[in-house]
Design a protein around this motif. Sequence first.
Motif, PDB file in Angstrom:
ATOM      1  N   ALA A   1     -22.406  12.522 -32.302  1.00  0.00           N
ATOM      2  CA  ALA A   1     -21.189  12.742 -33.308  1.00  0.00           C
ATOM      3  C   ALA A   1     -21.156  14.358 -33.800  1.00  0.00           C
ATOM      4  O   ALA A   1     -19.874  14.833 -33.916  1.00  0.00           O
ATOM      5  CB  ALA A   1     -20.982  11.945 -34.747  1.00  0.00           C
ATOM      6  N   GLN A   2     -22.269  14.880 -33.933  1.00  0.00           N
ATOM      7  CA  GLN A   2     -22.158  16.104 -34.623  1.00  0.00           C
ATOM      8  C   GLN A   2     -22.020  17.158 -33.380  1.00  0.00           C
ATOM      9  O   GLN A   2     -21.212  18.369 -33.506  1.00  0.00           O
ATOM     10  CB  GLN A   2     -23.473  16.567 -35.308  1.00  0.00           C
ATOM     11  N   SER A   3     -22.495  17.115 -32.483  1.00  0.00           N
ATOM     12  CA  SER A   3     -22.380  18.344 -31.227  1.00  0.00           C
ATOM     13  C   SER A   3     -21.559  17.766 -30.233  1.00  0.00           C
ATOM     14  O   SER A   3     -20.896  18.649 -29.573  1.00  0.00           O
ATOM     15  CB  SER A   3     -23.888  18.536 -30.557  1.00  0.00           C
ATOM     16  N   GLY A   4     -21.224  16.490 -30.223  1.00  0.00           N
ATOM     17  CA  GLY A   4     -20.116  16.262 -29.156  1.00  0.00           C
ATOM     18  C   GLY A   4     -20.970  15.904 -27.701  1.00  0.00           C
ATOM     19  O   GLY A   4     -20.136  15.415 -26.691  1.00  0.00           O
ATOM     20  N   GLN A   5     -22.151  16.201 -27.687  1.00  0.00           N
ATOM     21  CA  GLN A   5     -22.710  16.077 -26.458  1.00  0.00           C
ATOM     22  C   GLN A   5     -23.226  14.728 -26.064  1.00  0.00           C
ATOM     23  O   GLN A   5     -23.609  13.770 -26.761  1.00  0.00           O
ATOM     24  CB  GLN A   5     -24.144  17.053 -26.346  1.00  0.00           C
ATOM     25  N   PRO A   6     -23.113  14.436 -24.769  1.00  0.00           N
ATOM     26  CA  PRO A   6     -23.446  13.025 -24.374  1.00  0.00           C
ATOM     27  C   PRO A   6     -25.047  12.869 -24.650  1.00  0.00           C
ATOM     28  O   PRO A   6     -25.716  13.801 -24.005  1.00  0.00           O
ATOM     29  CB  PRO A   6     -23.066  12.731 -22.883  1.00  0.00           C
ATOM     30  N   VAL A   7     -25.569  11.836 -24.883  1.00  0.00           N
ATOM     31  CA  VAL A   7     -26.897  11.512 -25.155  1.00  0.00           C
ATOM     32  C   VAL A   7     -27.568  10.324 -24.380  1.00  0.00           C
ATOM     33  O   VAL A   7     -28.605  10.104 -24.239  1.00  0.00           O
ATOM     34  CB  VAL A   7     -27.096  11.327 -26.839  1.00  0.00           C
ATOM     35  N   TRP A   8     -26.455   9.237 -24.101  1.00  0.00           N
ATOM     36  CA  TRP A   8     -26.945   8.146 -23.063  1.00  0.00           C
ATOM     37  C   TRP A   8     -25.574   7.725 -22.563  1.00  0.00           C
ATOM     38  O   TRP A   8     -24.707   7.329 -23.135  1.00  0.00           O
ATOM     39  CB  TRP A   8     -27.597   7.100 -24.017  1.00  0.00           C
TER      40      TRP A   8
END
Length: 207
Positions: free
Chosen positions: A167-174
């Motif tokens: 939620a902070q960086s907007g990067q996909p994590v999984w």
Amino acid sequence: MKSRSGLLVICLGLAACQGSNPYVATSNPLPPAPPQAANTIDRSAYPAPPRDYGRYRSWAWLNGQLPPGSAWADSAQVAEAVSNALDQRGLRPLHDNARPADLFVSANLHLETRLRQVQDDYGYYGGGYYGGGYNRYGNGYGMYNTVPIVRTYQEQVVVVRVDLFDAQSGQPVWSASAETGNRGSQSERADAIREAVEKAMSAYPPS
């Protein structure tokens, strides 16, 4: 006389070799390093630190939108299945805006076509040679063989995909997906969606 002439030629050749070389190697000095070079760390030279999935505690739907529905299943069925799977893994939905969520969740359900193959074994009886002739039904030797026949057909399946974003960086994590059969009544479809979502979420958090 000839020996003196030869000696004179050798002396002149040696004198020519000891002369100055017209070709002189030169090089420009290296430019000085920038002042910030001593304090700059090249992060690309180091592997990224492992992601701490334990810090993710809460989640919310990406852009505040529920998963889209389809003719096969409505939006509420998919949202409920995903919410239950996240809850089993310690991720709680964010019900207020007092604090930001740790994860944004996106899910969708769509149809895809798969090619399946089925092998059928058809048996036949081979008669034997007996008494100088071919004996199919009488006494003699025979064997039972199988002839495999491979059939290919198309089947529609329902694919459920779940994506998680920081939620902070907007990067996909999984992200993960799983499929289920495109058949059954409404209640059977709801069970199939839950099984597919649970199968997709079975690898979270990654070890």
